[in-house]
Design a protein around this motif. Structure first.
Motif, short mmCIF file in Angstrom:
data_model
loop_
_atom_site.label_atom_id
_atom_site.label_comp_id
_atom_site.label_asym_id
_atom_site.label_seq_id
_atom_site.Cartn_x
_atom_site.Cartn_y
_atom_site.Cartn_z
N ASP A 16 0.83 -1.20 0.00
CA ASP A 16 0.00 0.00 0.00
C ASP A 16 0.87 1.26 0.00
O ASP A 16 0.57 2.22 -0.71
CB ASP A 16 -0.94 0.01 1.21
N ALA A 17 1.94 1.27 0.79
CA ALA A 17 2.83 2.43 0.84
C ALA A 17 3.47 2.67 -0.51
O ALA A 17 3.56 3.82 -0.97
CB ALA A 17 3.91 2.22 1.91
N VAL A 18 3.89 1.61 -1.17
CA VAL A 18 4.51 1.74 -2.49
C VAL A 18 3.49 2.29 -3.48
O VAL A 18 3.77 3.22 -4.24
CB VAL A 18 5.06 0.37 -2.97
N ALA A 19 2.28 1.76 -3.45
CA ALA A 19 1.25 2.20 -4.39
C ALA A 19 0.86 3.66 -4.18
O ALA A 19 0.59 4.38 -5.14
CB ALA A 19 0.02 1.31 -4.28
N ASN A 20 0.85 4.11 -2.94
CA ASN A 20 0.45 5.48 -2.63
C ASN A 20 1.60 6.49 -2.71
O ASN A 20 1.37 7.68 -2.54
CB ASN A 20 -0.15 5.54 -1.22
N VAL A 37 -2.95 5.63 -6.05
CA VAL A 37 -2.91 4.22 -6.45
C VAL A 37 -3.51 4.06 -7.85
O VAL A 37 -4.68 4.38 -8.07
CB VAL A 37 -3.69 3.35 -5.44
N ALA A 38 -2.71 3.55 -8.76
CA ALA A 38 -3.18 3.28 -10.12
C ALA A 38 -3.97 1.97 -10.11
O ALA A 38 -3.74 1.09 -9.28
CB ALA A 38 -1.98 3.16 -11.07
N PRO A 39 -4.90 1.82 -11.03
CA PRO A 39 -5.69 0.58 -11.10
C PRO A 39 -4.80 -0.67 -11.23
O PRO A 39 -5.11 -1.71 -10.65
CB PRO A 39 -6.56 0.76 -12.34
N GLU A 40 -3.69 -0.55 -11.96
CA GLU A 40 -2.79 -1.69 -12.12
C GLU A 40 -2.15 -2.07 -10.78
O GLU A 40 -1.96 -3.25 -10.48
CB GLU A 40 -1.69 -1.38 -13.13
N GLU A 41 -1.81 -1.06 -9.98
CA GLU A 41 -1.23 -1.32 -8.66
C GLU A 41 -2.26 -1.97 -7.75
O GLU A 41 -1.96 -2.91 -7.02
CB GLU A 41 -0.72 -0.02 -8.04
N SER A 42 -3.47 -1.47 -7.81
CA SER A 42 -4.56 -2.04 -7.00
C SER A 42 -4.78 -3.51 -7.34
O SER A 42 -5.00 -4.35 -6.45
CB SER A 42 -5.84 -1.23 -7.22
N ALA A 43 -4.70 -3.84 -8.62
CA ALA A 43 -4.88 -5.23 -9.05
C ALA A 43 -3.78 -6.13 -8.48
O ALA A 43 -4.04 -7.25 -8.05
CB ALA A 43 -4.91 -5.31 -10.58
N VAL A 44 -2.54 -5.63 -8.48
CA VAL A 44 -1.44 -6.43 -7.93
C VAL A 44 -1.62 -6.60 -6.42
O VAL A 44 -1.41 -7.70 -5.88
CB VAL A 44 -0.07 -5.78 -8.26
N ILE A 45 -2.03 -5.54 -5.73
CA ILE A 45 -2.25 -5.64 -4.28
C ILE A 45 -3.34 -6.66 -3.99
O ILE A 45 -3.24 -7.44 -3.04
CB ILE A 45 -2.58 -4.26 -3.68
N ASP A 46 -4.37 -6.70 -4.81
CA ASP A 46 -5.43 -7.71 -4.65
C ASP A 46 -4.86 -9.12 -4.80
O ASP A 46 -5.24 -10.04 -4.07
CB ASP A 46 -6.56 -7.49 -5.64
N GLN A 47 -3.95 -9.30 -5.75
CA GLN A 47 -3.30 -10.60 -5.94
C GLN A 47 -2.48 -10.98 -4.71
O GLN A 47 -2.49 -12.13 -4.27
CB GLN A 47 -2.40 -10.61 -7.17
#
Length: 129
Positions: free
Chosen positions: A87-91, A96-106
């Motif tokens: 989350d820290a990396v994405a923010n 948070v980009a949609p692609e980052e959110s998808a990876v975090i979900d994985q």
């Protein structure tokens, strides 16, 4: 963390994300920091995101399974640190980009679906009929 960063690349973004991820790991509880510093966790594979994502998710699940068997008191802390770092990396850069959110979900799914590890030297459980 690297998969999240690679999901929305950019030179300055990568630098900001690297710093954010390092800070998140440094802020981990002492027991989890000791685990992350110690031996026994696999080195992430190299290659494209498409090539390495399945292996990284498998390794996350294996790490949780190992902790469940050897240090169950550290499991939730480990999961929280991994997700917090992601989350820290994405923010770190422009939200948070949609692609980052998808990876975090994985990552979240990989951490949640990990089963208990078979203790070292023990035979695997027998299949049920």
């Amino acid at each position: 963390m690297a998969l999240v960063s690679r999901a929305d690349p950019g030179f300055f973004a990568t630098f900001k994300e690297s710093v954010a991820g390092s800070r998140a790991l440094a802020a981990a509880p002492e027991g989890v920091r000791d685990l992350l510093k110690g031996e026994g966790f696999p080195t992430p594979p190299r290659g494209t995101a498409e090539e390495v994502t399945p292996a990284v998710m498998d390794q996350l699940g294996a790490a949780v399974g190992l902790l469940q068997g050897k240090a169950p008191e550290q499991v939730e802390g480990f999961k929280a640190v991994v997700l917090g770092a992601c989350d820290a990396v994405a923010n770190a850069s422009k939200g948070v980009a949609p692609e980052e959110s998808a990876v975090i979900d994985q990552v979240r799914s990989a951490l949640a679906s990990a089963g208990p590890a078979t203790p070292q030297g023990a035979p695997p459980p027998a299949p049920t009929a």
